[in-house]
Enzyme design. Structure first.
Site, PDB file in Angstrom:
ATOM      1  N   TYR A 217      66.870 105.935  28.423  1.00 53.64           N
ATOM      2  CA  TYR A 217      66.045 104.819  29.089  1.00 53.64           C
ATOM      3  C   TYR A 217      64.619 105.462  29.363  1.00 53.64           C
ATOM      4  CZ  TYR A 217      68.098 106.859  33.365  1.00 53.64           C
ATOM      5  OH  TYR A 217      68.180 108.026  34.453  1.00 53.64           O
ATOM      6  N   ARG A 308      71.105  95.627  38.072  1.00 54.33           N
ATOM      7  CA  ARG A 308      70.237  95.967  38.863  1.00 54.33           C
ATOM      8  C   ARG A 308      68.835  96.034  37.982  1.00 54.33           C
ATOM      9  NH1 ARG A 308      69.857 101.043  40.371  1.00 54.33           N
ATOM     10  NH2 ARG A 308      71.988 101.755  39.538  1.00 54.33           N
ATOM     11  N   GLU A 335      79.031 100.829  40.101  1.00 54.97           N
ATOM     12  CA  GLU A 335      78.878 102.271  40.455  1.00 54.97           C
ATOM     13  C   GLU A 335      78.632 102.531  42.105  1.00 54.97           C
ATOM     14  OE1 GLU A 335      76.632 106.661  39.446  1.00 54.97           O
ATOM     15  OE2 GLU A 335      76.139 105.001  38.693  1.00 54.97           O
ATOM     16  N   HIS A 369      81.705 103.860  34.532  1.00 53.22           N
ATOM     17  CA  HIS A 369      82.051 104.024  36.032  1.00 53.22           C
ATOM     18  C   HIS A 369      83.043 102.911  36.390  1.00 53.22           C
ATOM     19  CE1 HIS A 369      79.068 107.096  36.091  1.00 53.22           C
ATOM     20  NE2 HIS A 369      77.930 106.406  36.119  1.00 53.22           N
ATOM     21  N   ASP A 420      78.022 112.446  32.085  1.00 53.84           N
ATOM     22  CA  ASP A 420      77.045 111.984  32.744  1.00 53.84           C
ATOM     23  C   ASP A 420      75.913 112.764  33.018  1.00 53.84           C
ATOM     24  OD1 ASP A 420      75.738 109.789  33.997  1.00 53.84           O
ATOM     25  OD2 ASP A 420      77.128 109.290  35.649  1.00 53.84           O
TER      26      ASP A 420
END
Length: 547
Positions: A217, A308, A335, A369, A420
């Site tokens: 991202y 979110r 998460e 997650h 991760d």
């Protein structure tokens, strides 16, 4: 400045984006996997006497003349190749000679088989897998230990590797950790991201990982200015994977908002988040559609960062983009408890229910997650055959909690594993943590066998990354595999038939001796064949990001 070793690529500089930030002119991944540097000849794994002239490993190790000289530009899309619509460019490794590997032990169809021959074709696939071969054929590369399908790291944020050590100081929460992450993200350019990611992906190769899912991202320049090539950062990651010798599924991530907001329409991105955002899902889709990766080592998927960061009204656009391309779709899910509470407050439902309502869940989707789920959430994910990627070392590092992996699997979700945030890069640790953390939570043992955990680390991860043909030692599958030593201080002692249990519950990434991608050796005797010193490369790349 130290000169890069032959066959590695330093990212050139050049170009100025809108807003006056250098683009870095990153290479676009034109060098095929493993084609950069001549392999070291017969000084690696033990080899029997060479057979007829031209049949031995020396012939197989010849490099293609001018392989490093032909660099494509982003403006020249490669011709599509292979059965997957996201695959482009030549086969990884260019046109390597066919090779034969003799495995002391290999994990085949869930069992440990002694004396296995793996024949890799010039196209980088398994031409044959033969058992019961008591001695190495002439010219074969001998692999002592347990040979496994290549590991798939299904969830990675490459730049988080620069946080290792720093974020382990003191206490704090996920949200304070995130502030530190933002500061590091603000320093990256296409050049420096290429340099860091190449080293991180080389560390993965040393850990037996042959494919990574990069949840990407970090799209734009600080402040949100567009680079001359809006996908410069994506090209940097694809090039880094090629030059580290591994495959990549680039999961182009929509990240549009700072939070859900009271009305559920999303809060504007913060100053630190502006370089993540395309402004809208339609703008994200337009930019993502314009990206054509160079090299058959690279495929492209999509990701919703989280409920979110992507407002509910934008979710369908991202899901539809992935559906039209039959591409994998990933999403961070539940998460944090705070995410669940905000989603319930704004939408009256859980994040899983919101994703289901907008068409995000399904067999091509992987929820990352999935830590804080309700029983109904578990039924939604399992019933839709949505996969789940667990990242235990990150989840415990950030004190996220332990997700309901056994219940998810029983409900119908397949499991994969990811490192991760790269607190460590070790999929054996991720695999055993899945079991051992669940033992602590449930106070019972034996939720998964070693074989089931290895499948999550291999075939499960490859499927989550849109590569269902990979992750198995079978004729026709990509010739991607790794060999774990059974004679280290951690693994010595158990009988060979227990090699899977020994590997999962005792081995670490330090026990990986050899990694092969597309039939070509990327790691030999614990050393990377394309980078002179991975630790030095990591140290330089991380040091360059210190403010």
């Amino acid at each position: 400045m130290r000169t890069a070793p032959a066959g590695t690529r330093t990212a050139p500089t050049g170009g100025v984006p809108t807003g006056g930030v250098p683009t870095g002119g990153v290479p676009t991944g034109g060098v095929p996997i493993g084609a950069g540097r001549p392999e070291a000849g017969p000084t690696g794994p033990e080899r029997p006497e060479a057979g007829p002239a031209g049949a031995g490993p020396a012939a197989a190790e010849k490099t293609e003349a001018g392989a490093t000289a032909s660099r494509r530009t982003a403006a020249t899309p490669a011709a599509a190749a292979g059965p997957h619509p996201g695959a482009t460019g030549p086969d990884p490794g260019g046109a390597p000679a066919a090779k034969v590997y003799w495995c002391e032990n290999a994990w085949l169809n869930g069992t440990v088989e002694p004396h296995v021959v793996l024949e890799a074709t010039a196209q980088g696939r398994f031409g044959a897998v033969r058992t019961g071969v008591p001695a190495p054929p002439p010219g074969a590369v001998v692999l002592r230990g347990l040979t496994l399908p290549g590991l798939a790291n299904a969830h990675s944020h490459a730049f988080h590797r620069a946080l290792r050590g720093t974020v382990q100081v003191g206490s704090g929460t996920f949200w304070t950790w995130r502030d530190t992450m933002y500061r590091t993200a603000a320093l990256l350019t296409p050049d420096s991201y290429y340099t860091l990611a190449r080293a991180v992906y080389a560390e993965m190769a040393l850990a037996g990982i042959t494919c990574v899912g990069e949840f990407h991202y970090l799209h734009h320049a600080p402040g949100g200015a567009r680079y001359d090539d809006p996908n410069a950062m994506s090209h940097a990651l694809v090039a880094a994977a090629a030059d580290a010798g591994i495959r990549i599924t680039l999961l182009d991530t929509a990240y549009l908002a700072a939070g859900i907001g009271k009305d559920g329409r999303g809060e504007p991105p913060s100053r630190q988040q502006q370089r993540f955002s395309d402004g809208s899902a339609e703008a994200w889709a337009e930019r993502a559609a314009a990206f054509t990766p160079q090299g058959d080592h690279a495929r492209v998927g999509a990701a919703v960062h989280s409920v979110r960061a992507v407002p509910a009204r934008e979710l369908h656009t991202v899901a539809e983009w992935a559906r039209q391309r039959d591409a994998p779709l990933h999403v961070h899910l539940s998460e944090q408890v705070a995410e669940n509470e905000a989603c319930r407050g704004a939408h009256g439902r859980t994040p899983a229910a919101l994703l289901d309502e907008h068409g995000v869940l399904g067999a091509r989707t992987t929820a990352v997650h999935a830590t804080h789920l309700t029983p109904e959430d578990i039924r939604l994910l399992g019933g839709s055959r949505t996969g789940v990627c667990m990242c235990p070392t990150t989840e415990r590092d950030l004190a996220d909690g332990i997700g309901p992996a056994p219940a998810l699997e029983r409900a119908g979700s397949s499991l994969s594993l990811g490192s991760d945030s790269h607190a460590v890069i070790d999929l054996f640790e991720e695999a055993r943590a899945l079991e051992l953390d669940e033992r602590l939570a449930s106070r019972t043992r034996g939720h998964w066998t070693a074989g089931q955990l290895l499948r999550a680390a291999t075939a499960g991860g490859h499927t989550a990354l849109g590569r269902p043909e990979a992750g198995r030692l079978e004729t026709g599958a990509p010739a991607d595999f790794t060999t774990v030593a059974l004679d280290s201080v951690r693994t010595a002692g158990p009988v060979a038939r227990l090699a899977a249990e020994t590997t999962v519950f005792a081995a670490t990434s330090a026990d990986v001796r050899h990694t092969v991608v597309g039939g070509r050796q990327v790691v030999r005797d614990g050393a990377h064949t394309l980078l002179d010193s991975v630790p030095e490369a990591l140290a330089r790349a991380v040091a360059a990001l210190r403010p």
